[in-house]
Design an enzyme around this catalytic site. Sequence first.
Site, PDB file in Angstrom:
ATOM      1  N   GLY A 115       0.843  -1.203   0.000  1.00 52.43           N
ATOM      2  CA  GLY A 115       0.000   0.000   0.000  1.00 52.43           C
ATOM      3  C   GLY A 115       0.873   1.246   0.000  1.00 52.43           C
ATOM      4  N   ILE A 124       1.509   3.143   6.815  1.00 46.20           N
ATOM      5  CA  ILE A 124       0.816   4.009   7.772  1.00 46.20           C
ATOM      6  C   ILE A 124       0.492   3.231   9.048  1.00 46.20           C
ATOM      7  CG2 ILE A 124      -0.140   5.547   6.013  1.00 46.20           C
ATOM      8  CD1 ILE A 124      -2.894   4.153   6.577  1.00 46.20           C
ATOM      9  N   ASP A 125       0.426   1.884   8.942  1.00 45.19           N
ATOM     10  CA  ASP A 125       0.032   1.068  10.102  1.00 45.19           C
ATOM     11  C   ASP A 125       1.088   1.049  11.218  1.00 45.19           C
ATOM     12  OD1 ASP A 125      -2.150   0.509   8.561  1.00 45.19           O
ATOM     13  OD2 ASP A 125      -1.874  -1.671   8.527  1.00 45.19           O
ATOM     14  N   MET A 169      -7.611   3.165   9.383  1.00 45.01           N
ATOM     15  CA  MET A 169      -6.929   1.951   8.917  1.00 45.01           C
ATOM     16  C   MET A 169      -6.123   1.334  10.058  1.00 45.01           C
ATOM     17  SD  MET A 169      -5.747   2.399   5.001  1.00 45.01           S
ATOM     18  CE  MET A 169      -6.917   2.064   3.702  1.00 45.01           C
ATOM     19  N   GLY A 170      -5.679   0.137   9.835  1.00 46.78           N
ATOM     20  CA  GLY A 170      -4.938  -0.613  10.851  1.00 46.78           C
ATOM     21  C   GLY A 170      -5.429  -2.039  10.786  1.00 46.78           C
ATOM     22  N   ARG A 219     -23.316   8.106  14.529  1.00 47.61           N
ATOM     23  CA  ARG A 219     -22.976   8.296  13.123  1.00 47.61           C
ATOM     24  C   ARG A 219     -21.581   7.718  12.883  1.00 47.61           C
ATOM     25  NH1 ARG A 219     -27.601   9.350  13.092  1.00 47.61           N
ATOM     26  NH2 ARG A 219     -28.669  11.133  12.145  1.00 47.61           N
TER      27      ARG A 219
HETATM   28  O1  F6P Z   1      -0.790  -0.308   3.886  1.00 49.30           O
HETATM   29  C1  F6P Z   1      -1.523  -0.751   4.957  1.00 49.30           C
HETATM   30  C2  F6P Z   1      -2.992  -0.536   4.687  1.00 49.30           C
HETATM   31  O2  F6P Z   1      -3.230   0.842   4.534  1.00 49.30           O
HETATM   32  C3  F6P Z   1      -3.876  -1.152   5.753  1.00 49.30           C
HETATM   33  O3  F6P Z   1      -4.080  -0.319   6.845  1.00 49.30           O
HETATM   34  C4  F6P Z   1      -5.125  -1.452   4.974  1.00 49.30           C
HETATM   35  O4  F6P Z   1      -5.820  -2.546   5.521  1.00 49.30           O
HETATM   36  C5  F6P Z   1      -4.624  -1.802   3.626  1.00 49.30           C
HETATM   37  O5  F6P Z   1      -3.384  -1.159   3.482  1.00 49.30           O
HETATM   38  C6  F6P Z   1      -5.544  -1.409   2.503  1.00 49.30           C
HETATM   39  O6  F6P Z   1      -4.997  -1.827   1.309  1.00 49.30           O
HETATM   40  P1  F6P Z   1      -5.581  -1.514  -0.135  1.00 49.30           P
HETATM   41  O7  F6P Z   1      -5.109  -0.139  -0.498  1.00 49.30           O
HETATM   42  O8  F6P Z   1      -4.983  -2.562  -0.990  1.00 49.30           O
HETATM   43  O9  F6P Z   1      -7.058  -1.567  -0.043  1.00 49.30           O
END
Ligand code: F6P
Length: 352
Positions: free
Chosen positions: A19, A135-136, A178-179, A275
């Site tokens: 990613g 980013i994780d 995300m995470g 929400r």
């Molecule tokens: O790079 C890590 C991440 O951003 C995760 O937090 C997330 O689950 C994943 O990538 C999402 O990936 P993609 O962009 O392939 O949907």
Amino acid sequence: MHETKGSEAMRVAVLTGGGDCPGLNAAIRAVVRKSTVAYSDDVIGFRNGWHGVIEDDAIPLDVARCRGILPRGGTILGTSRVNPFKVPGGVERSIATLERRGVDAVVAIGGEGTLSVSRQLAEAGVPVVGIPKTIDNDVNCTDYTIGFDTAVQIAVEAIDRLHTTAESHDRVMVCEVMGRHVGWIALYSGLAAGAAVVIVPEEPFDLALVAGHLARRHEKGRFASIVVVAEGAKPKEGTLDLPPAEIDQFDHERLGGIGSIVARELEDLTRLECRVTILGHVLRGGTPSAFDRVLATRFGIAAVDAAHDGAFGHMVALKGAKIERVTLAAATAELKRLDRSLVEDVARVFLE
Ligand code: F6P
């Protein structure tokens, strides 16, 4: 293939895999500048991660090509989650590309998936040095990865905005960040933005407990609650059914959507208006923070020095204020999950 070149000029290849995140271009620029200015290296960039190595898809890189990319998000090289070990003939084709092009060192900028491939290729004799990004922030043996600081900053700005609208309406705002396997973004952004509850993948959640906590908060006269939930959070067994997720080439689940389920359930349980906001890929876009630009630049410089020292099979890492080298084996042995002392000592006091 391993050979120490010292100050001798090399052919260096750089790639970005997995990613994307803010700061990748800053790292590419640093690799190119350090290689060409300090060592007179010849630099190429493989396009779209390991896919470019398998398919022999590369572009020449020099200082002029990297002008203006420091503050730009994304990656000028493109990225993919292609894994040579899962493509028929992928490893052989990758090695053949590197030999044909006379590559002396590959600088692989990636997260857990890309770095695991790097480790396996290094074990097969490919001269690879890793740079941790995601980013994780879940790469082992480094305090921070490129992209994490920017993602937290974006999440905090968004949650600050959710606060004011939550206050106006006396609502619970669920914010999904995300995470996949870890809650670093959720915890840091939750702490920085004053969330009431943070739900992380490391600790299975029980919405009945969360609902009780929120109800007590609102009974006491609080008028807004922010619940930050990491996309990879999982309910305690038997408490909630989740739909199965898709799996990619790196055996990763394609996540996103837990926030909506959490908001719906919390509304049912508390009778408070809830929400949801799913930040998703917004956290991966746009310009990197100053911290990420500096980190990426330092990693890029250190990776080129490592390549010239023949430190293949290593990754550059931030330990305290220093950049060090760690083995890719150690960096990929396990994910860096949330530090329990941080959850227990800090979060329990400030999340209420
Ligand atoms: O790079 C890590 C991440 O951003 C995760 O937090 C997330 O689950 C994943 O990538 C999402 O990936 P993609 O962009 O392939 O949907």
